[in-house]
Design a protein around this motif. Structure first.
Motif, PDB file in Angstrom:
ATOM      1  N   VAL A  45       0.884  -1.297   0.119  1.00 57.39           N
ATOM      2  CA  VAL A  45      -0.186  -0.050   0.058  1.00 57.39           C
ATOM      3  C   VAL A  45       0.944   1.219  -0.108  1.00 57.39           C
ATOM      4  O   VAL A  45       1.707   1.457   0.942  1.00 57.39           O
ATOM      5  CB  VAL A  45      -0.904  -0.004   1.381  1.00 57.39           C
ATOM      6  CG1 VAL A  45      -1.583   1.192   1.323  1.00 57.39           C
ATOM      7  CG2 VAL A  45      -1.777  -1.016   1.137  1.00 57.39           C
ATOM      8  N   VAL A  46       0.505   2.061  -1.024  1.00 56.60           N
ATOM      9  CA  VAL A  46       1.396   3.416  -0.788  1.00 56.60           C
ATOM     10  C   VAL A  46       0.162   4.416  -0.923  1.00 56.60           C
ATOM     11  O   VAL A  46      -0.747   4.439  -1.852  1.00 56.60           O
ATOM     12  CB  VAL A  46       2.343   3.548  -2.313  1.00 56.60           C
ATOM     13  CG1 VAL A  46       2.622   5.103  -2.270  1.00 56.60           C
ATOM     14  CG2 VAL A  46       3.408   2.811  -2.197  1.00 56.60           C
ATOM     15  N   TYR A  47       0.314   5.522   0.122  1.00 60.84           N
ATOM     16  CA  TYR A  47      -0.776   6.326   0.284  1.00 60.84           C
ATOM     17  C   TYR A  47      -0.029   7.821  -0.059  1.00 60.84           C
ATOM     18  O   TYR A  47       0.828   8.166   0.625  1.00 60.84           O
ATOM     19  CB  TYR A  47      -1.419   6.550   1.479  1.00 60.84           C
ATOM     20  CG  TYR A  47      -2.767   7.337   1.410  1.00 60.84           C
ATOM     21  CD1 TYR A  47      -3.674   7.779   0.483  1.00 60.84           C
ATOM     22  CD2 TYR A  47      -2.493   8.241   2.714  1.00 60.84           C
ATOM     23  CE1 TYR A  47      -4.422   8.495   0.659  1.00 60.84           C
ATOM     24  CE2 TYR A  47      -3.715   9.154   2.763  1.00 60.84           C
ATOM     25  CZ  TYR A  47      -4.676   9.370   1.931  1.00 60.84           C
ATOM     26  OH  TYR A  47      -5.718  10.194   2.029  1.00 60.84           O
ATOM     27  N   ASP A  48      -0.675   8.612  -0.857  1.00 63.76           N
ATOM     28  CA  ASP A  48      -0.257   9.975  -1.197  1.00 63.76           C
ATOM     29  C   ASP A  48      -1.330  10.939  -0.665  1.00 63.76           C
ATOM     30  O   ASP A  48      -2.276  11.191  -1.168  1.00 63.76           O
ATOM     31  CB  ASP A  48      -0.216  10.321  -2.861  1.00 63.76           C
ATOM     32  CG  ASP A  48       0.044  11.510  -3.029  1.00 63.76           C
ATOM     33  OD1 ASP A  48       0.287  12.475  -2.066  1.00 63.76           O
ATOM     34  OD2 ASP A  48       0.529  12.049  -4.348  1.00 63.76           O
ATOM     35  N   PRO A  49      -1.150  11.364   0.450  1.00 62.68           N
ATOM     36  CA  PRO A  49      -2.016  12.219   1.180  1.00 62.68           C
ATOM     37  C   PRO A  49      -2.298  13.485   0.512  1.00 62.68           C
ATOM     38  O   PRO A  49      -3.473  13.987   0.688  1.00 62.68           O
ATOM     39  CB  PRO A  49      -1.443  12.529   2.694  1.00 62.68           C
ATOM     40  CG  PRO A  49      -0.072  12.473   2.572  1.00 62.68           C
ATOM     41  CD  PRO A  49       0.173  11.359   1.339  1.00 62.68           C
ATOM     42  N   MET A  50      -1.278  14.053  -0.242  1.00 63.07           N
ATOM     43  CA  MET A  50      -1.723  15.310  -0.909  1.00 63.07           C
ATOM     44  C   MET A  50      -2.646  15.202  -1.827  1.00 63.07           C
ATOM     45  O   MET A  50      -3.486  16.277  -2.413  1.00 63.07           O
ATOM     46  CB  MET A  50      -0.344  15.953  -1.207  1.00 63.07           C
ATOM     47  CG  MET A  50       0.793  16.166  -0.400  1.00 63.07           C
ATOM     48  SD  MET A  50      -0.022  17.318   1.203  1.00 63.07           S
ATOM     49  CE  MET A  50      -0.286  18.958   0.347  1.00 63.07           C
ATOM     50  N   ASP A  88      -4.614  12.462  -2.224  1.00 72.01           N
ATOM     51  CA  ASP A  88      -5.678  11.552  -1.384  1.00 72.01           C
ATOM     52  C   ASP A  88      -5.660  10.261  -2.503  1.00 72.01           C
ATOM     53  O   ASP A  88      -6.860   9.887  -2.874  1.00 72.01           O
ATOM     54  CB  ASP A  88      -7.009  12.186  -1.442  1.00 72.01           C
ATOM     55  CG  ASP A  88      -7.944  11.149  -0.762  1.00 72.01           C
ATOM     56  OD1 ASP A  88      -7.461  10.448  -0.056  1.00 72.01           O
ATOM     57  OD2 ASP A  88      -9.324  11.411  -0.935  1.00 72.01           O
ATOM     58  N   GLU A  89      -4.448   9.821  -2.882  1.00 70.06           N
ATOM     59  CA  GLU A  89      -4.439   8.780  -3.858  1.00 70.06           C
ATOM     60  C   GLU A  89      -3.769   7.434  -2.908  1.00 70.06           C
ATOM     61  O   GLU A  89      -2.895   7.391  -2.487  1.00 70.06           O
ATOM     62  CB  GLU A  89      -3.308   8.944  -5.252  1.00 70.06           C
ATOM     63  CG  GLU A  89      -4.115   9.759  -6.459  1.00 70.06           C
ATOM     64  CD  GLU A  89      -3.312   9.756  -7.273  1.00 70.06           C
ATOM     65  OE1 GLU A  89      -3.994  10.069  -8.479  1.00 70.06           O
ATOM     66  OE2 GLU A  89      -2.292   9.736  -7.669  1.00 70.06           O
ATOM     67  N   LEU A  90      -4.609   6.447  -3.315  1.00 70.83           N
ATOM     68  CA  LEU A  90      -4.363   5.284  -2.321  1.00 70.83           C
ATOM     69  C   LEU A  90      -4.008   4.208  -3.480  1.00 70.83           C
ATOM     70  O   LEU A  90      -4.729   3.675  -4.286  1.00 70.83           O
ATOM     71  CB  LEU A  90      -5.346   4.593  -1.619  1.00 70.83           C
ATOM     72  CG  LEU A  90      -5.105   3.531  -0.822  1.00 70.83           C
ATOM     73  CD1 LEU A  90      -4.063   3.713   0.496  1.00 70.83           C
ATOM     74  CD2 LEU A  90      -6.603   3.157  -0.126  1.00 70.83           C
ATOM     75  N   PHE A  91      -2.706   3.682  -3.350  1.00 68.00           N
ATOM     76  CA  PHE A  91      -2.267   2.528  -4.447  1.00 68.00           C
ATOM     77  C   PHE A  91      -2.271   1.200  -3.482  1.00 68.00           C
ATOM     78  O   PHE A  91      -1.550   1.330  -2.507  1.00 68.00           O
ATOM     79  CB  PHE A  91      -0.891   2.953  -4.967  1.00 68.00           C
ATOM     80  CG  PHE A  91      -0.801   4.100  -5.879  1.00 68.00           C
ATOM     81  CD1 PHE A  91      -1.006   4.138  -7.227  1.00 68.00           C
ATOM     82  CD2 PHE A  91      -0.655   5.487  -5.257  1.00 68.00           C
ATOM     83  CE1 PHE A  91      -1.015   5.406  -7.801  1.00 68.00           C
ATOM     84  CE2 PHE A  91      -0.636   6.480  -5.718  1.00 68.00           C
ATOM     85  CZ  PHE A  91      -0.820   6.676  -7.211  1.00 68.00           C
TER      86      PHE A  91
END
Length: 280
Positions: A135-140, A142-145
């Motif tokens: 799981v990789v989450y980009d909070p800026m 709001d993209e959740l891979f």
């Protein structure tokens, strides 16, 4: 996923659901701390930074994981002394672990410190050395891979596939600038100099985990870098492979948790990229 470790839940708790929950909660908390951290320290080099937010994020993730899975092992970046030797020693200490969570609480701390919106939370779970959840989450953004071994990879809940470029000349690549300024950085710069005239262009965002996620979803054709660690690569490696791409070391051997010099691509350009970097 083989029958041997095809156990997505323990006691009704999904590995992937816990990873998503941890990444989301940590990412949202990190986002509130932009421009609001109180301590900044150097680790391995002047470009290798850590704040109390990195440590707080890791503590949050660790506590959440071990609440659900108290018998699992946990390897987080901030629990390891700086430097490649310490990283290798820490990973080796878990070589017999059945389930090992591998976590980078903020991948892209320098970006976070400067308010540059390209950083992520990276969480992987390995079973006997093989990554089964990433799981990789980009909070800026709001993209959740998300990826599960044998079950594909997704962003915004939609399946991901790598890009279709088949030559280096069509490719958009990414790399980074390693913290090890004596060995890894000069070697990576040689690769950059060799590849730049051969490809469409090269980017360097400052988060290996997001670069890998971008290869997985087709925004980048490939990514390479020298001197990374298991927590930088573990989650992203599964994203790429489950999206149809390839992840290897510089020799072209399949990825494992001990790989530090990585090449990740859409698969179609992989051998070309391995061959060109071998000439450097």
């Amino acid at each position: 996923m083989s029958d041997e470790y095809n156990r997505p839940v323990i006691g009704g708790k999904s590995f992937t659901a816990v990873a998503i929950n941890c990444a989301s909660k940590a990412g949202e908390w990190i986002k509130t701390k932009i421009g609001n951290y109180t301590s900044l320290s150097l680790k391995y080099s002047p470009t290798d930074l850590v704040t109390e937010v990195d440590k707080g994020s890791e503590m949050m993730i660790r506590n959440l994981v071990l609440t659900h899975f108290p018998h699992h092992s946990f390897l987080g970046e901030e629990g390891v002394e700086p430097g490649p030797e310490a990283s290798a020693k820490a990973l080796n200490s878990f070589r017999d672990a059945e389930y090992l969570w591998v976590v980078d609480p903020i991948d892209g701390t320098t970006n976070f410190v400067h308010g540059f919106p390209f950083f992520s939370v990276s969480i992987a779970l390995s079973y006997r050395g093989e990554v089964i959840v990433g799981v990789v989450y980009d909070p800026m953004r709001d993209e959740l891979f998300v990826a599960e071994k044998g079950k594909g990879a997704y962003v915004h809940g939609k399946p991901m596939r790598t890009s279709t470029e088949s030559t280096l000349s069509e490719s958009l690549l990414a790399t980074g600038f390693p913290a090890d300024q004596k060995v890894a950085l000069p070697l990576n710069m040689k690769g950059l100099q060799a590849l730049a005239p051969q490809v469409r262009n090269i980017r360097s965002g400052g988060s290996a985990a997001l670069h890998m996620a971008y290869v997985a979803c087709g925004r980048l054709t490939g990514f390479w870098e020298i001197g990374l660690n298991s927590w930088d690569l573990a989650a992203g490696s599964l994203l790429v492979s489950e999206s149809g791409g390839r992840v290897t070391d510089y020799k072209g051997d399949p990825y494992n948790l001990g790989v530090r010099n990585v090449i990740a691509t859409n698969g179609a350009i992989h051998e070309q990229l391995v061959d060109e970097l071998a000439k450097v």
